[in-house]
Design a protein around this motif. Structure first.
Motif, PDB file in Angstrom:
ATOM      1  N   GLN A   1      28.009  63.422  14.457  1.00 42.84           N
ATOM      2  CA  GLN A   1      29.376  63.272  14.957  1.00 42.84           C
ATOM      3  C   GLN A   1      29.476  63.642  16.425  1.00 42.84           C
ATOM      4  OE1 GLN A   1      32.601  65.052  12.624  1.00 42.84           O
ATOM      5  NE2 GLN A   1      33.592  65.718  14.504  1.00 42.84           N
ATOM      6  N   LEU A   2      30.161  62.798  17.190  1.00 43.35           N
ATOM      7  CA  LEU A   2      30.568  63.134  18.548  1.00 43.35           C
ATOM      8  C   LEU A   2      32.086  63.120  18.602  1.00 43.35           C
ATOM      9  CD1 LEU A   2      28.115  61.050  20.784  1.00 43.35           C
ATOM     10  CD2 LEU A   2      27.940  63.460  20.128  1.00 43.35           C
ATOM     11  N   SER A   3      32.664  64.222  19.029  1.00 45.05           N
ATOM     12  CA  SER A   3      34.108  64.304  19.229  1.00 45.05           C
ATOM     13  C   SER A   3      34.379  64.169  20.718  1.00 45.05           C
ATOM     14  CB  SER A   3      34.652  65.628  18.700  1.00 45.05           C
ATOM     15  OG  SER A   3      34.474  65.714  17.301  1.00 45.05           O
ATOM     16  N   VAL A   4      35.292  63.256  21.056  1.00 49.61           N
ATOM     17  CA  VAL A   4      35.471  62.882  22.459  1.00 49.61           C
ATOM     18  C   VAL A   4      36.929  63.053  22.869  1.00 49.61           C
ATOM     19  CG1 VAL A   4      35.113  61.061  24.159  1.00 49.61           C
ATOM     20  CG2 VAL A   4      33.641  61.160  22.137  1.00 49.61           C
ATOM     21  N   PHE A   5      37.134  63.871  23.888  1.00 54.30           N
ATOM     22  CA  PHE A   5      38.451  63.974  24.519  1.00 54.30           C
ATOM     23  C   PHE A   5      38.657  62.754  25.407  1.00 54.30           C
ATOM     24  CE2 PHE A   5      39.640  68.628  24.114  1.00 54.30           C
ATOM     25  CZ  PHE A   5      40.931  68.369  23.689  1.00 54.30           C
ATOM     26  N   LEU A   6      39.716  62.033  25.193  1.00 52.03           N
ATOM     27  CA  LEU A   6      40.026  60.848  25.993  1.00 52.03           C
ATOM     28  C   LEU A   6      41.015  61.222  27.092  1.00 52.03           C
ATOM     29  CD1 LEU A   6      40.434  58.248  23.104  1.00 52.03           C
ATOM     30  CD2 LEU A   6      38.411  58.666  24.513  1.00 52.03           C
ATOM     31  N   HIS A   7      40.563  62.006  28.048  1.00 56.08           N
ATOM     32  CA  HIS A   7      41.449  62.416  29.143  1.00 56.08           C
ATOM     33  C   HIS A   7      41.983  61.181  29.869  1.00 56.08           C
ATOM     34  CE1 HIS A   7      40.421  66.581  28.595  1.00 56.08           C
ATOM     35  NE2 HIS A   7      39.129  66.335  28.765  1.00 56.08           N
ATOM     36  N   GLY A   8      43.271  61.158  30.074  1.00 56.71           N
ATOM     37  CA  GLY A   8      43.883  60.042  30.765  1.00 56.71           C
ATOM     38  C   GLY A   8      44.177  58.852  29.884  1.00 56.71           C
ATOM     39  N   GLU A   9      43.768  58.937  28.631  1.00 55.96           N
ATOM     40  CA  GLU A   9      44.034  57.859  27.674  1.00 55.96           C
ATOM     41  C   GLU A   9      44.922  58.413  26.562  1.00 55.96           C
ATOM     42  OE1 GLU A   9      43.039  54.910  28.398  1.00 55.96           O
ATOM     43  OE2 GLU A   9      41.670  55.452  30.026  1.00 55.96           O
ATOM     44  N   GLY A  10      45.680  57.556  25.935  1.00 52.91           N
ATOM     45  CA  GLY A  10      46.549  57.981  24.850  1.00 52.91           C
ATOM     46  C   GLY A  10      46.165  57.334  23.543  1.00 52.91           C
ATOM     47  N   LYS A  11      47.038  57.455  22.565  1.00 48.84           N
ATOM     48  CA  LYS A  11      46.749  56.900  21.255  1.00 48.84           C
ATOM     49  C   LYS A  11      46.711  55.381  21.276  1.00 48.84           C
ATOM     50  CE  LYS A  11      47.576  58.025  16.431  1.00 48.84           C
ATOM     51  NZ  LYS A  11      48.389  58.793  15.465  1.00 48.84           N
ATOM     52  N   ALA A  12      47.229  54.779  22.327  1.00 45.04           N
ATOM     53  CA  ALA A  12      47.183  53.325  22.442  1.00 45.04           C
ATOM     54  C   ALA A  12      45.739  52.830  22.465  1.00 45.04           C
ATOM     55  CB  ALA A  12      47.913  52.871  23.707  1.00 45.04           C
ATOM     56  N   LEU A  13      44.846  53.610  23.059  1.00 41.88           N
ATOM     57  CA  LEU A  13      43.435  53.212  23.077  1.00 41.88           C
ATOM     58  C   LEU A  13      42.841  53.278  21.674  1.00 41.88           C
ATOM     59  CD1 LEU A  13      40.870  52.362  24.515  1.00 41.88           C
ATOM     60  CD2 LEU A  13      40.458  54.777  25.095  1.00 41.88           C
ATOM     61  N   PHE A  14      43.174  54.323  20.940  1.00 44.61           N
ATOM     62  CA  PHE A  14      42.730  54.422  19.538  1.00 44.61           C
ATOM     63  C   PHE A  14      43.225  53.218  18.746  1.00 44.61           C
ATOM     64  CE2 PHE A  14      44.228  55.654  15.275  1.00 44.61           C
ATOM     65  CZ  PHE A  14      43.004  55.909  14.652  1.00 44.61           C
ATOM     66  N   ASN A  15      44.492  52.875  18.928  1.00 45.84           N
ATOM     67  CA  ASN A  15      45.049  51.724  18.206  1.00 45.84           C
ATOM     68  C   ASN A  15      44.331  50.436  18.593  1.00 45.84           C
ATOM     69  OD1 ASN A  15      46.923  53.387  16.947  1.00 45.84           O
ATOM     70  ND2 ASN A  15      48.489  53.042  18.493  1.00 45.84           N
ATOM     71  N   TYR A  16      43.980  50.301  19.862  1.00 42.95           N
ATOM     72  CA  TYR A  16      43.246  49.109  20.317  1.00 42.95           C
ATOM     73  C   TYR A  16      41.894  49.022  19.621  1.00 42.95           C
ATOM     74  CZ  TYR A  16      41.052  45.687  23.402  1.00 42.95           C
ATOM     75  OH  TYR A  16      40.398  44.570  23.894  1.00 42.95           O
ATOM     76  N   LEU A  17      41.203  50.151  19.533  1.00 43.89           N
ATOM     77  CA  LEU A  17      39.902  50.167  18.850  1.00 43.89           C
ATOM     78  C   LEU A  17      40.044  49.728  17.402  1.00 43.89           C
ATOM     79  CD1 LEU A  17      38.445  53.540  20.227  1.00 43.89           C
ATOM     80  CD2 LEU A  17      37.751  51.224  20.890  1.00 43.89           C
ATOM     81  N   MET A  18      41.028  50.295  16.715  1.00 43.35           N
ATOM     82  CA  MET A  18      41.225  49.963  15.309  1.00 43.35           C
ATOM     83  C   MET A  18      41.555  48.481  15.124  1.00 43.35           C
ATOM     84  SD  MET A  18      40.741  52.779  13.472  1.00 43.35           S
ATOM     85  CE  MET A  18      41.690  52.675  11.953  1.00 43.35           C
ATOM     86  N   GLU A  19      42.417  47.963  15.988  1.00 42.92           N
ATOM     87  CA  GLU A  19      42.815  46.555  15.883  1.00 42.92           C
ATOM     88  C   GLU A  19      41.660  45.608  16.164  1.00 42.92           C
ATOM     89  OE1 GLU A  19      45.951  46.460  18.692  1.00 42.92           O
ATOM     90  OE2 GLU A  19      47.362  47.582  17.419  1.00 42.92           O
ATOM     91  N   ASN A  20      40.650  46.111  16.856  1.00 39.52           N
ATOM     92  CA  ASN A  20      39.498  45.277  17.205  1.00 39.52           C
ATOM     93  C   ASN A  20      38.245  45.645  16.406  1.00 39.52           C
ATOM     94  OD1 ASN A  20      40.090  43.379  19.736  1.00 39.52           O
ATOM     95  ND2 ASN A  20      41.319  45.255  19.924  1.00 39.52           N
ATOM     96  N   GLY A  21      38.468  46.257  15.262  1.00 37.31           N
ATOM     97  CA  GLY A  21      37.380  46.434  14.313  1.00 37.31           C
ATOM     98  C   GLY A  21      36.520  47.663  14.482  1.00 37.31           C
ATOM     99  N   VAL A  22      36.983  48.635  15.262  1.00 30.34           N
ATOM    100  CA  VAL A  22      36.272  49.917  15.369  1.00 30.34           C
ATOM    101  C   VAL A  22      37.040  50.934  14.536  1.00 30.34           C
ATOM    102  CG1 VAL A  22      35.432  51.749  16.882  1.00 30.34           C
ATOM    103  CG2 VAL A  22      35.433  49.364  17.680  1.00 30.34           C
ATOM    104  N   ILE A  23      36.470  51.320  13.411  1.00 33.46           N
ATOM    105  CA  ILE A  23      37.143  52.264  12.511  1.00 33.46           C
ATOM    106  C   ILE A  23      36.694  53.673  12.869  1.00 33.46           C
ATOM    107  CG2 ILE A  23      37.638  52.873  10.126  1.00 33.46           C
ATOM    108  CD1 ILE A  23      38.523  50.050  10.965  1.00 33.46           C
ATOM    109  N   THR A  24      37.592  54.379  13.516  1.00 30.69           N
ATOM    110  CA  THR A  24      37.341  55.763  13.905  1.00 30.69           C
ATOM    111  C   THR A  24      38.555  56.583  13.496  1.00 30.69           C
ATOM    112  OG1 THR A  24      36.812  57.202  15.788  1.00 30.69           O
ATOM    113  CG2 THR A  24      38.262  55.338  16.219  1.00 30.69           C
TER     114      THR A  24
END
Length: 422
Positions: free
Chosen positions: A363-386
């Protein structure tokens, strides 16, 4: 090792991977018609394809044999759980007789605390890690109250140092020595669910036992992920779920470990039920409890076969591959993922911070400084399940059984597109 952030290089790594065929042993969800990049095996592992046969076998036996399936099924139900002990012992570094499968994780930790948390007026304190998984916190608080103690003065948390994201082993040892003769129990998550840190379980166990405390481990994120040597470390007990890296299915049966020194003991406090009494006399319905001579003595009710069958199917895979091969790939694919993250970070002039220390599993836990939950949502919508953890962390777990190096490369490209598309 020098990595490259190219598709051809990732595919070359996959061709060299001795475990590459096992990817086809698992079912992958699809998003937009493509198999997902699955990073949440630390939450729920993918389903092994062979699981269905194991469950179907039980269903067929139930249909055709009904109650007689307890004794006349191909895998009789009354001793079905015993088939898991030997392969599971290899995964956790224990003797087969020290391992059993029953209930679910927090239930098992409560049952084990009946035996291993026996506080006195002088020795009653419990050491755990700061911000332990909430279920562990609730369990410890309720156990303290059940024994008549104030959780605020009973539970001692080992904190991270100011401004740091990981613990130092010496801080656990110092706190153990500080609490000293007041310490009844050390109970910690061996692999932290949030930052992915693997604690020095051997050193912490040794320190706890040196001051006369019992030492147990919650290995929900450790089993099937990191090397464990519970017997050699002389941990008193441990418990884990089976649905993360062990791929046994949602909410499925938990495993327990109890060191051999406590086996076949009638003087040990324990909540007892008839599946923990000796097999040889169980159906004589004797009024006296005679504990099994192994960890099965902690079982209370007959085993939930439909829950255990998928676990047995998964353990067959672990038997075929072995933990050493899984750990070897884990190290390489996690290092490649870290490389990809740093490459993308530099390319988009972002500010990722990997908060997982070098003592890690997959496991790697990553702080997304400067990014918000919108990036997480983008990943999920594009097939990255995190998954997302507040305040601004995504956890990425490239499980070696089924994740590929090409997945790591593709993830990097999607991550880059997600940042640049804002």
């Amino acid at each position: 090792m020098t990595f490259k952030n190219t598709l051809s290089y990732a595919q070359e790594l996959d061709m060299q991977d001795p475990l590459r065929r096992y990817r086809n042993e698992f079912h992958f969800p699809k998003v937009n018609g493509k198999e997902v990049i699955y990073f949440t095996g630390n939450s729920l592992g993918l389903q092994p394809k062979r699981t269905k046969k194991y469950v179907d076998d039980v269903m067929n036996d139930w249909a055709e044999l009904a109650v007689e399936g307890h004794f006349y099924a191909e895998k009789p139900w009354w001793d079905y759980h015993e088939r898991l002990a030997k392969p599971l012992a290899k995964v956790v570094g224990a003797l087969p007789e020290e391992v059993s499968v029953m209930n679910t994780l927090t239930v098992n930790l409560h049952l084990l605390m009946v035996s291993f948390y026996t506080p006195t007026a002088k020795r009653f304190k419990i050491i755990c890690e700061e911000k332990a998984f909430p279920s562990d916190q609730y369990m410890l608080q309720s156990q303290a109250r059940f024994h008549g103690f104030d959780p605020n003065t009973t539970i001692v948390e080992v904190k991270k140092r100011s401004g740091e994201h990981a613990w130092h082993t010496e801080d656990f040892i110092d706190k153990i020595n500080e609490v000293g003769e007041e310490l009844a129990l050390v109970l910690i998550g061996g692999v932290n669910y949030y930052n992915g840190q693997v604690l020095d379980m051997e050193a912490i166990t040794k320190a706890g036992k040196a001051v006369g405390a019992k030492v147990g481990w919650d290995l929900a994120h450790g089993v099937g992920n990191v090397e464990l040597k519970l017997h050699d470390w002389k941990a008193d007990f441990a418990a884990w779920c089976s649905y993360k890296y062990m791929n046994s299915g949602p909410g499925n049966a938990s495993g327990i470990y109890v060191h051999e020194q406590y086996l076949d003991r009638k003087d040990l406090p324990r909540f007892e039920g008839w599946w923990g009494t000796k097999k040889e006399t169980r159906f004589l319905m004797k009024p006296e409890f005679e504990p099994m001579e192994n960890a099965d003595a902690w079982q209370i009710s007959n085993a939930p076969i439909l829950s255990i069958a998928p676990y047995l199917a998964s353990l067959e895979l672990f038997e075929e591959v072995g933990m050493s091969a899984l750990i070897e790939k884990r190290n390489r694919i996690t290092a490649y993922l870290e490389f990809i993250l740093r490459e993308i970070d530099a390319a988009v002039d972002s500010s990722f911070e990997i908060i997982t220390p070098k003592e890690r599993g997959c496991q790697l836990s990553v702080f997304l400084h400067g990014e918000g939950k919108a990036l997480f949502n983008y990943l999920m919508e594009n097939g990255v399940i995190t998954d997302w953890r507040e305040p601004n962390v995504i956890r990425l777990a490239p499980a070696p059984f089924y994740c590929s190096y090409e997945d790591m490369y593709r993830f990097g490209q999607i991550l880059k597109e997600g940042i640049l598309s804002k």
